[in-house]
Design an enzyme around this catalytic site. Sequence first.
Site, PDB file in Angstrom:
ATOM      1  N   ILE A  11      29.189  38.705  45.316  1.00 43.14           N
ATOM      2  CA  ILE A  11      30.754  38.303  45.399  1.00 43.14           C
ATOM      3  C   ILE A  11      30.779  37.065  46.403  1.00 43.14           C
ATOM      4  O   ILE A  11      31.666  36.038  46.140  1.00 43.14           O
ATOM      5  CB  ILE A  11      31.406  39.505  46.129  1.00 43.14           C
ATOM      6  CG1 ILE A  11      31.777  40.511  45.078  1.00 43.14           C
ATOM      7  CG2 ILE A  11      32.856  38.759  46.923  1.00 43.14           C
ATOM      8  CD1 ILE A  11      32.984  40.066  44.109  1.00 43.14           C
ATOM      9  N   GLY A  12      29.796  36.859  47.277  1.00 43.08           N
ATOM     10  CA  GLY A  12      29.930  35.678  48.154  1.00 43.08           C
ATOM     11  C   GLY A  12      29.464  34.530  47.607  1.00 43.08           C
ATOM     12  O   GLY A  12      30.121  33.327  47.501  1.00 43.08           O
ATOM     13  N   LYS A 204      43.204  50.042  46.257  1.00 47.40           N
ATOM     14  CA  LYS A 204      41.865  50.274  46.106  1.00 47.40           C
ATOM     15  C   LYS A 204      40.962  51.519  46.806  1.00 47.40           C
ATOM     16  O   LYS A 204      40.098  52.037  45.969  1.00 47.40           O
ATOM     17  CB  LYS A 204      41.212  49.107  46.711  1.00 47.40           C
ATOM     18  CG  LYS A 204      39.769  48.846  46.318  1.00 47.40           C
ATOM     19  CD  LYS A 204      39.359  47.465  46.370  1.00 47.40           C
ATOM     20  CE  LYS A 204      37.860  47.330  45.741  1.00 47.40           C
ATOM     21  NZ  LYS A 204      37.205  46.209  46.050  1.00 47.40           N
TER      22      LYS A 204
END
Length: 324
Positions: A11-12, A204
Amino acid sequence: MKVAVLGAGAIGAYVGASLCRAGAEVHLIARGPQLAALRENGVRVLSPRGDFHTHPNATDDPAQVGPVDHVFLGIKATGYAHAGDLVRPLLHEDTTLIAAQNGIPWWYFHGLKGPYEGRRIESVDPGGAVTRALPLERAVGCVVYAATEIESPGVVRHLEGTRFSIGEPDGSISTRCTEFADAMVAGGLKCPVEPDLRADIWIKLMGNASFNPLSVLARASLAAMCRHPGTRSVVTAMMEETLEVAARLGCHPEISIERRLAGAERTGEHKTSTLQDLERGRPMELDVLLAAVVELADLTGAEVPTLRVVAAITDLLNQQVQPT
């Protein structure tokens, strides 16, 4: 705009590459083979929306980066309490910490008017360690609706989703949020600034608090748990209990349990991140995903028998896989 990505994993690195594509000055903070590949070749993103390649700065030493405008936290919540020494060199007076974490964040009651304003949640901020490492006044929440994986060092495969919802703990639409959101959008991502990010957190969390711990007990994919009548009924009970806790805290997510189940089943034979951590012998993010919900149930008087049983069993399992 100068941005540091602390934890340039799947993700980063995806976020960092997108911001770099938008023209931001991006510094990826990583280690090991990932760092070596980022330094030599940059980030290559493979995506159904179109492949792209960027070459942000990469280092393992935040002191080499210096103060930035925004720090995107790509590390797992289990590492937040120990992130202070890494974050400190990146801060100037107005630096924002954008926390892309699953589960209940340490800032949850910061800026939230009501009977619990300012309360600390022990399971996610034990002894205040996270607050000391990541000051509350710098925190901006982020709920990630994107799936990525590291195909090989320096290569990110984007599977689906481009939305990174962000928001201030007090619900304001701040300049620091809109500035970051504009850069994300310029890089090809969706980044709405939400006045009520807590609703996104609970939507979520409905899935994370149920599917993630059950997946490690059953060693099963999302689709498998949805198709099996027994586990589907357990997931439903856990989601109902999670929504009851949210309601007692004044949050009412506008999504049905059936819709949430249908979305998980469409994901297919996907292993949750918690199951992947178990298989790799890594600590699991159960405190922010499940223990925090049980703690909030105790705080509000909600009855959560299913969550409580699953939390107890998975906590014991987590203790057994902790690295020595």
